[in-house]
Design a protein around this motif. Structure first.
Motif, PDB file in Angstrom:
ATOM      1  N   LYS A   1       0.851  -1.187   0.000  1.00 16.95           N
ATOM      2  CA  LYS A   1       0.000   0.000   0.000  1.00 16.95           C
ATOM      3  C   LYS A   1       0.884   1.233   0.000  1.00 16.95           C
ATOM      4  N   LEU A   2       0.723   2.078  -1.020  1.00 13.16           N
ATOM      5  CA  LEU A   2       1.533   3.281  -1.148  1.00 13.16           C
ATOM      6  C   LEU A   2       0.845   4.506  -0.567  1.00 13.16           C
ATOM      7  N   GLY A   3      -0.480   4.524  -0.578  1.00 11.56           N
ATOM      8  CA  GLY A   3      -1.179   5.663  -0.009  1.00 11.56           C
ATOM      9  C   GLY A   3      -2.674   5.596  -0.218  1.00 11.56           C
TER      10      GLY A   3
ATOM     11  N   ALA B   1     -23.341   5.319 -18.088  1.00 11.68           N
ATOM     12  CA  ALA B   1     -23.360   4.752 -19.445  1.00 11.68           C
ATOM     13  C   ALA B   1     -22.796   5.710 -20.484  1.00 11.68           C
ATOM     14  N   GLU B   2     -23.054   7.002 -20.335  1.00 12.52           N
ATOM     15  CA  GLU B   2     -22.545   7.972 -21.310  1.00 12.52           C
ATOM     16  C   GLU B   2     -21.013   8.004 -21.297  1.00 12.52           C
ATOM     17  N   ARG B   3     -20.438   8.027 -20.120  1.00 16.56           N
ATOM     18  CA  ARG B   3     -18.972   8.034 -20.029  1.00 16.56           C
ATOM     19  C   ARG B   3     -18.379   6.712 -20.504  1.00 16.56           C
ATOM     20  N   LEU B   4     -18.980   5.598 -20.089  1.00 15.76           N
ATOM     21  CA  LEU B   4     -18.477   4.287 -20.509  1.00 15.76           C
ATOM     22  C   LEU B   4     -18.585   4.106 -22.013  1.00 15.76           C
ATOM     23  N   GLY B   5     -19.626   4.687 -22.613  1.00 20.07           N
ATOM     24  CA  GLY B   5     -19.820   4.582 -24.045  1.00 20.07           C
ATOM     25  C   GLY B   5     -18.755   5.295 -24.867  1.00 20.07           C
ATOM     26  N   GLN B   6     -17.995   6.162 -24.240  1.00 22.06           N
ATOM     27  CA  GLN B   6     -16.924   6.879 -24.923  1.00 22.06           C
ATOM     28  C   GLN B   6     -15.598   6.111 -24.900  1.00 22.06           C
ATOM     29  N   MET B   7     -15.608   4.938 -24.271  1.00 22.57           N
ATOM     30  CA  MET B   7     -14.392   4.130 -24.158  1.00 22.57           C
ATOM     31  C   MET B   7     -14.598   2.770 -24.811  1.00 22.57           C
ATOM     32  N   ASP B   8     -13.499   2.169 -25.224  1.00 21.71           N
ATOM     33  CA  ASP B   8     -13.511   0.826 -25.788  1.00 21.71           C
ATOM     34  C   ASP B   8     -12.934  -0.104 -24.721  1.00 21.71           C
ATOM     35  N   ILE B   9     -13.816  -0.672 -23.896  1.00 17.62           N
ATOM     36  CA  ILE B   9     -13.383  -1.458 -22.746  1.00 17.62           C
ATOM     37  C   ILE B   9     -13.550  -2.946 -23.040  1.00 17.62           C
ATOM     38  N   PRO B  10     -12.437  -3.687 -23.102  1.00 16.11           N
ATOM     39  CA  PRO B  10     -12.543  -5.127 -23.318  1.00 16.11           C
ATOM     40  C   PRO B  10     -13.277  -5.802 -22.157  1.00 16.11           C
ATOM     41  N   GLU B  11     -13.857  -6.941 -22.421  1.00 21.33           N
ATOM     42  CA  GLU B  11     -14.633  -7.690 -21.423  1.00 21.33           C
ATOM     43  C   GLU B  11     -13.807  -8.008 -20.168  1.00 21.33           C
ATOM     44  N   HIS B  12     -12.510  -8.201 -20.313  1.00 20.44           N
ATOM     45  CA  HIS B  12     -11.667  -8.590 -19.177  1.00 20.44           C
ATOM     46  C   HIS B  12     -11.135  -7.389 -18.385  1.00 20.44           C
ATOM     47  N   GLU B  13     -11.564  -6.179 -18.712  1.00 19.05           N
ATOM     48  CA  GLU B  13     -11.110  -4.981 -18.015  1.00 19.05           C
ATOM     49  C   GLU B  13     -12.274  -4.265 -17.350  1.00 19.05           C
ATOM     50  N   THR B  14     -11.938  -3.351 -16.445  1.00 21.20           N
ATOM     51  CA  THR B  14     -12.934  -2.531 -15.781  1.00 21.20           C
ATOM     52  C   THR B  14     -12.429  -1.095 -15.748  1.00 21.20           C
ATOM     53  N   VAL B  15     -13.284  -0.187 -15.353  1.00 20.10           N
ATOM     54  CA  VAL B  15     -12.915   1.217 -15.302  1.00 20.10           C
ATOM     55  C   VAL B  15     -13.211   1.744 -13.902  1.00 20.10           C
ATOM     56  N   ILE B  16     -12.251   2.465 -13.339  1.00 20.84           N
ATOM     57  CA  ILE B  16     -12.461   3.137 -12.066  1.00 20.84           C
ATOM     58  C   ILE B  16     -12.135   4.610 -12.237  1.00 20.84           C
ATOM     59  N   GLU B  17     -12.685   5.416 -11.360  1.00 19.98           N
ATOM     60  CA  GLU B  17     -12.350   6.831 -11.333  1.00 19.98           C
ATOM     61  C   GLU B  17     -11.384   7.045 -10.174  1.00 19.98           C
ATOM     62  N   PHE B  18     -10.358   7.834 -10.456  1.00 22.50           N
ATOM     63  CA  PHE B  18      -9.264   7.998  -9.516  1.00 22.50           C
ATOM     64  C   PHE B  18      -8.916   9.479  -9.451  1.00 22.50           C
ATOM     65  N   PRO B  19      -8.958  10.097  -8.265  1.00 18.79           N
ATOM     66  CA  PRO B  19      -8.734  11.533  -8.185  1.00 18.79           C
ATOM     67  C   PRO B  19      -7.288  11.939  -8.462  1.00 18.79           C
ATOM     68  N   LYS B  20      -7.138  13.037  -9.148  1.00 21.61           N
ATOM     69  CA  LYS B  20      -5.823  13.572  -9.506  1.00 21.61           C
ATOM     70  C   LYS B  20      -4.931  13.759  -8.278  1.00 21.61           C
ATOM     71  N   ARG B  21      -5.529  14.141  -7.149  1.00 22.14           N
ATOM     72  CA  ARG B  21      -4.728  14.386  -5.935  1.00 22.14           C
ATOM     73  C   ARG B  21      -3.984  13.136  -5.456  1.00 22.14           C
ATOM     74  N   MET B  22      -4.383  11.969  -5.946  1.00 23.66           N
ATOM     75  CA  MET B  22      -3.740  10.723  -5.529  1.00 23.66           C
ATOM     76  C   MET B  22      -2.435  10.457  -6.274  1.00 23.66           C
ATOM     77  N   MET B  23      -2.130  11.215  -7.303  1.00 28.07           N
ATOM     78  CA  MET B  23      -0.882  11.032  -8.041  1.00 28.07           C
ATOM     79  C   MET B  23       0.336  11.173  -7.132  1.00 28.07           C
ATOM     80  N   GLN B  24       0.189  11.888  -6.034  1.00 25.73           N
ATOM     81  CA  GLN B  24       1.300  12.102  -5.102  1.00 25.73           C
ATOM     82  C   GLN B  24       1.870  10.799  -4.538  1.00 25.73           C
ATOM     83  N   PHE B  25       1.125   9.709  -4.596  1.00 28.23           N
ATOM     84  CA  PHE B  25       1.576   8.458  -4.011  1.00 28.23           C
ATOM     85  C   PHE B  25       2.389   7.590  -4.968  1.00 28.23           C
ATOM     86  N   PHE B  26       2.455   7.957  -6.237  1.00 27.76           N
ATOM     87  CA  PHE B  26       3.266   7.195  -7.186  1.00 27.76           C
ATOM     88  C   PHE B  26       4.733   7.568  -6.989  1.00 27.76           C
TER      89      PHE B  26
END
Length: 74
Positions: free
Chosen positions: A5-7, A39-64
């Motif tokens: 766990k990084l943060g 659905a509108e946001r997901l429809g703008q992406m080409d997501i393969p069946e074996h993948e998923t999409v999460i939303e991740f806040p920009k402020r979390m970049m500090q942990f990389f």
């Protein structure tokens, strides 16, 4: 495999999510975030069946390590 766990999101209620992990076996990051169900946001992406999409806040970049100089705030 060991996940390191990084943060956690310092603005998350009760500190439950999102979270950045590092997988030392694959060298990849594992991200815990908010599930995207709009659905509108997901429809703008080409997501393969074996993948998923999460939303991740920009402020979390500090942990990389590439961003913060290599330190983890677990």
């Amino acid at each position: 495999m060991a996940l390191h766990k990084l943060g956690k999101d310092p603005e998350s209620p009760e500190g439950k999510s999102p979270t950045v992990y590092y997988d030392d076996r694959t060298g990849n990051y594992v991200l815990q975030g908010w599930r995207v169900l709009d659905a509108e946001r997901l429809g703008q992406m080409d997501i393969p069946e074996h993948e998923t999409v999460i939303e991740f806040p920009k402020r979390m970049m500090q942990f990389f390590p590439e961003v913060n100089g290599g330190s983890a705030d677990a």
